[in-house]
Design an enzyme around this catalytic site. Structure first.
Site, PDB file in Angstrom:
ATOM      1  N   LYS A  75     -38.925 -58.810 -24.497  1.00 44.26           N
ATOM      2  CA  LYS A  75     -39.050 -60.471 -23.913  1.00 44.26           C
ATOM      3  C   LYS A  75     -39.641 -60.658 -22.500  1.00 44.26           C
ATOM      4  CE  LYS A  75     -36.181 -65.062 -24.374  1.00 44.26           C
ATOM      5  NZ  LYS A  75     -35.235 -65.441 -24.373  1.00 44.26           N
ATOM      6  N   SER A 150     -35.532 -69.528 -27.695  1.00 44.58           N
ATOM      7  CA  SER A 150     -36.730 -68.729 -26.679  1.00 44.58           C
ATOM      8  C   SER A 150     -37.083 -67.618 -27.306  1.00 44.58           C
ATOM      9  CB  SER A 150     -36.103 -69.510 -25.976  1.00 44.58           C
ATOM     10  OG  SER A 150     -35.169 -68.312 -24.853  1.00 44.58           O
ATOM     11  N   SER A 174     -31.233 -67.835 -28.521  1.00 43.42           N
ATOM     12  CA  SER A 174     -31.607 -67.758 -28.318  1.00 43.42           C
ATOM     13  C   SER A 174     -32.482 -65.950 -28.976  1.00 43.42           C
ATOM     14  CB  SER A 174     -32.392 -67.263 -26.674  1.00 43.42           C
ATOM     15  OG  SER A 174     -32.971 -68.858 -26.367  1.00 43.42           O
TER      16      SER A 174
HETATM   17  N1  GLN Z   1     -31.816 -73.213 -26.831  1.00 44.20           N
HETATM   18  C1  GLN Z   1     -31.337 -73.715 -26.770  1.00 44.20           C
HETATM   19  C2  GLN Z   1     -31.481 -74.153 -25.100  1.00 44.20           C
HETATM   20  O1  GLN Z   1     -32.504 -74.604 -24.810  1.00 44.20           O
HETATM   21  C3  GLN Z   1     -30.851 -71.899 -26.032  1.00 44.20           C
HETATM   22  C4  GLN Z   1     -31.566 -71.292 -25.289  1.00 44.20           C
HETATM   23  C5  GLN Z   1     -31.328 -69.981 -25.360  1.00 44.20           C
HETATM   24  O2  GLN Z   1     -30.067 -69.415 -25.591  1.00 44.20           O
HETATM   25  N2  GLN Z   1     -32.089 -69.156 -24.246  1.00 44.20           N
HETATM   26  O3  GLN Z   1     -31.486 -74.083 -23.849  1.00 44.20           O
END
Ligand code: GLN
Length: 485
Positions: A75, A150, A174
């Site tokens: 990532k 994400s 994410s």
């Molecule tokens: N979707 C969540 C957010 O927008 C989690 C993001 C993540 O786990 N990095 O914060």
């Protein structure tokens, strides 16, 4: 044999039997990326040329450990020395990392070769990878839908066989949500099990790096590589090393599974609900003891999460000031304008929204009402989990109330997007581990994820429970992404 169809443990077997070289493996993936990337757009940076060179050198020297010469996707918020770490942000578009993250060092020690850096929501903020400043990634099961976020680039690439496995990061879901949307396995380790050194911080008290893989055995293998204490991360935990593959017993007799009703609330897609009910039946047949229960964390966690995560993000992202590194505006006269314009032009709308929200909840007039309150609720969430785990070994819940949604269907409504995380954020708020694995498909053929949550450092129990289910339903053997247009 299509090499890119194989799991990593299958690649290892073939490598050991002398049937595959590292060069052959990397070449197969390079070709696959050339074929599929135009449909998927999972990568921000592709490093297959360098990977091929490394693979040839490794073959010449003689492959050493099991994982030596096996490729991986990383990532783009994890630092790999000499490679761009963009966090999918204009702010870091040209930032070349001067050092390796601790996990990257560990991958290197194991002999793994990076194929490139994967697309994500900007600074890991989002649930669909649509917040990337670089590109939109497409879900291999249906190209008109999102891969989740994400870590959407990582998940889509694994599902599309562009990489055999990948690393993601999980602050509120994410790793698990994109794994569910793409029909693969994702593990969010216990907070402190994996070093965060060299992971670009979003919300430091919630962030964890973890594996996205084709199956549970690969998740155990990759966790073996990345877990462990690190002096460079003061929140990393010092405990004895475990071989997670040894935990895969294919037996859940007597395992106590709680089904918390609060996770099955209003808004849960009927087909998702049905698939989870079927999973519960499978576990019963496998000899697990299933009970309905109440763990009252889901309804408070989302609000708590968006206060704590934004507060920490507003502080962490203060470092991007146009001076030290990252984007600098051309358009300034005073120092203040330099700060302001660099940040206004460098950050995307979701990141700005969170910085503003985070600064607000930390401001002196509102600190007690929001931030302090959220910290109190956080303690309550931990206690609720502790109570539940005094009775149950694991909790079985949905990963997300829905399956992968259409591209552009939620971007204009941030609240709707935040709701995709309602079942995953409690896990980060409670600092516990959870695994996401496929448990079925909808009538339209989209994968459905199931989440197993355990107490701190129960990764072995979670992996075994997931493995046993996977052996029974054989999801990968029965379902494949169709690249539907
Ligand atoms: N979707 C969540 C957010 O927008 C989690 C993001 C993540 O786990 N990095 O914060």
């Amino acid at each position: 044999m299509d090499i890119t169809e194989l799991t990593v443990h299958e690649l290892i077997e073939k490598k050991k039997a002398g049937k595959l070289t590292s060069e052959e493996i990397v070449k197969a993936y390079t070709k696959r990326i050339e074929e599929k990337e135009k449909d998927i757009d999972a990568f921000i940076t592709i490093t297959t040329d360098e990977a091929l060179k490394t693979a040839k050198e490794k073959d010449k020297e003689g492959l050493k450990g099991d994982l030596d010469g096996i490729p991986i996707g990383i990532k783009d918020n994890i630092n790999v020395k000499g490679t761009k770490t963009t966090c999918a942000s204009k702010m870091l578009e040209n930032f070349v990392s001067p050092y390796d993250a601790t996990v990257t060092e560990k991958l290197n020690e194991a002999g793994l070769i990076s194929l490139g850096k994967m697309n994500m929501d900007e600074f890991a903020m989002g649930s669909s990878t649509e917040n990337s400043a670089m590109k939109v990634t497409h879900n291999p099961w249906n190209l008109n839908t999102v891969p989740g976020g994400s870590s959407g680039g990582s998940a889509a690439a694994v599902a599309a066989n562009e990489v055999p496995w990948a690393l993601g990061s999980d602050t509120g879901g994410s790793i698990r949500e994109p794994a569910a949307f793409c029909g693969i396995v994702g593990l969010k380790p216990t907070y402190g099990l994996v070093s965060r050194y060299g992971l670009v911080a979003f919300a430091s008290s919630l962030d964890q790096i973890g594996p996205l893989t084709k199956d549970v055995e690969d998740a155990a293998l990759l966790l073996n590589v990345i877990a462990g204490h690190d002096e460079k991360d003061s929140t990393s935990y010092n405990r004895e090393k475990v071989d997670y593959t040894k935990a895969l017993k294919n037996d859940v007799k007597g395992l106590k599974i709680g089904v918390p009703k609060e996770f099955y609330a209003e808004g849960l897609n009927e087909e998702v609900k049905k698939a989870l009910e079927n999973a519960i039946e499978e576990y019963k047949k496998l000899g697990a003891i299933i009970e309905d229960c109440s763990v009252d964390v889901a309804k408070y966690s989302l609000a708590t999460y968006y206060i704590i995560a934004c507060a920490e993000a507003s502080s962490n992202l203060g470092r991007f000031d146009g001076i030290r590194y990252g984007y600098r505006t051309k358009n300034y006269e005073t120092l203040n304008e330099l700060f302001k314009n660099s940040r206004s032009e460098g950050f995307g709308p979701e990141v700005k929204r969170r910085i503003i929200l985070g600064t607000y909840v930390l401001s002196s007039g509102y600190y007690d009402a929001y931030y302090k309150k959220a910290q109190q609720v956080r303690t309550f969430v931990s206690q609720e989990f502790e109570k539940a785990f005094s009775k149950y070994d694991v909790l079985l819940t949905p990963v997300s109330p829905n399956v992968a949604f259409e591209i552009n269907s939620k971007v204009s409504d941030p609240l709707e997007m935040y709701l995709a995380d309602v079942c995953t954020v409690p896990v980060n708020i409670g600092s516990v581990p959870a695994i996401s694995l496929p448990c079925g498909v909808t009538s339209k053929g989209m994968p459905i994820g199931m989440q197993l949550i355990g107490p701190r450092f129960s990764e072995e129990t979670l992996l075994n429970a997931a493995y046993t289910f996977e052996q029974k339903i054989k999801f990968r053997e029965n379902h494949k992404p169709e690249f539907k247009k």
